[in-house]
Design an enzyme around this catalytic site. Structure first.
Site, PDB file in Angstrom:
ATOM      1  N   PHE A  63      15.007  21.426 -57.583  1.00 20.05           N
ATOM      2  CA  PHE A  63      15.378  21.584 -56.187  1.00 20.05           C
ATOM      3  C   PHE A  63      14.500  20.640 -55.377  1.00 20.05           C
ATOM      4  O   PHE A  63      13.302  20.878 -55.193  1.00 20.05           O
ATOM      5  CB  PHE A  63      15.201  23.005 -55.677  1.00 20.05           C
ATOM      6  CG  PHE A  63      15.653  23.135 -54.245  1.00 20.05           C
ATOM      7  CD1 PHE A  63      16.994  23.302 -53.954  1.00 20.05           C
ATOM      8  CD2 PHE A  63      14.764  23.022 -53.204  1.00 20.05           C
ATOM      9  CE1 PHE A  63      17.440  23.372 -52.631  1.00 20.05           C
ATOM     10  CE2 PHE A  63      15.182  23.098 -51.883  1.00 20.05           C
ATOM     11  CZ  PHE A  63      16.532  23.277 -51.601  1.00 20.05           C
ATOM     12  N   ASP A  95       6.889  16.011 -56.884  1.00 23.13           N
ATOM     13  CA  ASP A  95       7.349  16.741 -55.707  1.00 23.13           C
ATOM     14  C   ASP A  95       6.492  17.994 -55.574  1.00 23.13           C
ATOM     15  O   ASP A  95       6.740  19.013 -56.212  1.00 23.13           O
ATOM     16  CB  ASP A  95       8.828  17.089 -55.860  1.00 23.13           C
ATOM     17  CG  ASP A  95       9.378  17.858 -54.655  1.00 23.13           C
ATOM     18  OD1 ASP A  95       8.573  18.380 -53.866  1.00 23.13           O
ATOM     19  OD2 ASP A  95      10.613  17.955 -54.527  1.00 23.13           O
ATOM     20  N   LYS A 153       6.376  21.089 -46.082  1.00 24.07           N
ATOM     21  CA  LYS A 153       6.212  22.523 -45.858  1.00 24.07           C
ATOM     22  C   LYS A 153       4.847  22.869 -45.259  1.00 24.07           C
ATOM     23  O   LYS A 153       4.666  22.803 -44.068  1.00 24.07           O
ATOM     24  CB  LYS A 153       6.517  23.297 -47.130  1.00 24.07           C
ATOM     25  CG  LYS A 153       7.997  23.179 -47.541  1.00 24.07           C
ATOM     26  CD  LYS A 153       8.405  24.221 -48.533  1.00 24.07           C
ATOM     27  CE  LYS A 153       9.843  24.025 -49.001  1.00 24.07           C
ATOM     28  NZ  LYS A 153      10.835  24.213 -47.942  1.00 24.07           N
TER      29      LYS A 153
END
Length: 400
Positions: free
Chosen positions: A141, A226, A255
């Site tokens: 994801f 990531d 984030k």
């Protein structure tokens, strides 16, 4: 009269249904706690998918935001502002990298990483024009842009959004042999999550990331990590890669970098990689804006103390010990690292969604994924007592 039902109905009536949120309407928050429009409090065990690693409204981050709001919020990258250099320098130092390229969202950081890897492949590695490929993993994801969903194996994210962007080879996550076999003379990068969050907090075999690092070095391929969910203290280290002593060529961050206040993302790499970009080849109007840089610099300084990494280790041990005690009592498996856990509920008992709804009724908010799995990622400011409370509420839900 309760305000929640009508607020939920209004939200459903006026928004596109690209999310399926729990029927709770939050109006305020502090630390690890949320309060809804009816005054009911909830323990936050999701932390905005790690965007709230430092809790809601961390005093130092709010102070930095307030101070910057009174001075300057946006210039665009047409000019340099006085918060920019500090942010890039301090984040680069935290990552051990020469250069930083600020963006806004995690998906933008991934898109940036893809573009940089391709350009590096053509200009440095010598790949023939239009032939660059990137190796990625099943269950990934990395976001939901059209390019990123082109190499997703989640049909909810991918179906009906074609035609798809070429140039990606998908291999099983954690399978070093498959990854090695997929690399050819046109491969410019391997793009991986050190821990797959959306898939259910899946931790790869211990030798996997070191093996990926070795193969990438041997084959002259960039290793892109990531760390948008796994990085910045979540797993008990600054980056999840740190647990195996692995240093990627490129970090993708987001984030938690915005402190739960503003969207901030970044790509960090050395000059021999990020240096391939020249003016006009990539950018963002809001990327690296003064408000974002002021908040994110304070985030980097919080991480530089090591306090939050230590809290994640110590409190994570308590969380996982409590969760493991529920295996055979409704849970069939527990995975994760630090203050991050994926829990597989016995599917004969209930779905993950049903479990989250029952937890919500007991004042704990979490998120389900892939059927019977729940993810827990509480803010790193959570206390031992609050962890014990969350585990106790889960136990009560599983008991029925």
């Amino acid at each position: 009269m309760l305000r929640t039902p009508s607020a939920v109905r209004d939200a459903e009536r006026h928004t596109a249904h690209n999310y399926h949120p729990l029927p709770v309407v939050i109006s305020s928050a502090e630390g690890a706690w949320l309060t809804d429009v009816d005054g009911r409090r909830y323990l936050d065990c999701l932390a905005g998918y790690s965007a709230l690693n430092f809790g809601h409204r961390h005093p130092k981050l709010i102070e930095a935001a307030h101070a910057q709001l009174d001075r300057l919020t946006l210039t665009s990258r047409a000019f340099i502002h006085d918060q920019f250099a500090d942010f890039c320098r301090e984040l680069g130092a935290l990552c051990g990298k020469d250069l930083v390229l600020p963006m806004n969202t995690g998906a933008e950081a991934v898109e940036t990483g893809i573009k940089v890897a391709r350009k590096w492949g053509y200009q440095v590695k010598g790949v023939a024009p239009g032939q660059a490929n990137i190796v990625v993993a099943e269950g990934n994801f990395h976001g939901r842009t059209t390019t990123i969903v082109s190499f997703s194996t989640d049909e909810d994210a991918r179906a009906d959004f074609g035609p798809y962007t070429p140039g990606f080879t998908v291999v099983p996550y954690g399978d070093l042999d498959a990854l090695t076999a997929a690399i050819d003379e046109n491969t410019v990068a391997v793009l991986l999550e050190p821990i797959q969050g959306e898939q259910g907090v899946v931790v790869p075999p211990e030798d996997y990331l070191p093996g990926v690092r070795r193969v990438c070095t041997e084959r002259n391929v960039l290793f892109i990590a990531d760390e948008i969910q796994s990085g910045l203290g979540r797993t008990g280290a600054t980056f999840a890669c740190d647990h195996e002593g692995v240093v990627p060529d490129m970090y993708l961050l987001g984030k938690a970098l915005g402190g739960g206040i503003v969207p901030v993302s970044a790509v960090a790499a050395n000059a021999d990689v990020l240096g391939v970009l020249k003016p006009g080849q990539h950018g963002s109007t809001f990327g690296g804006n003064p408000l974002a840089c002021a908040v994110a610099t304070e985030v980097v300084r919080l991480l530089a103390t090591g306090e939050f990494q230590r809290r994640s280790v110590e409190l994570g041990e308590r969380l996982h010990a409590g969760l493991r005690g529920l295996i055979g009592k409704g849970l069939v498996a527990v995975r994760g690292r630090g203050l991050w856990a994926g829990l597989d509920i016995d599917p004969a008992l209930m779905t993950g969604r049903e479990a989250c709804e029952r937890l919500m009724e007991r004042g704990v908010l979490a998120k389900d994924t892939h059927g019977s799995t729940i993810r827990l990622a509480p803010p790193l400011v959570i206390t031992e007592e609050e962890i014990d409370h969350a585990v106790a509420q889960l136990a009560a839900v599983l008991e029925g």
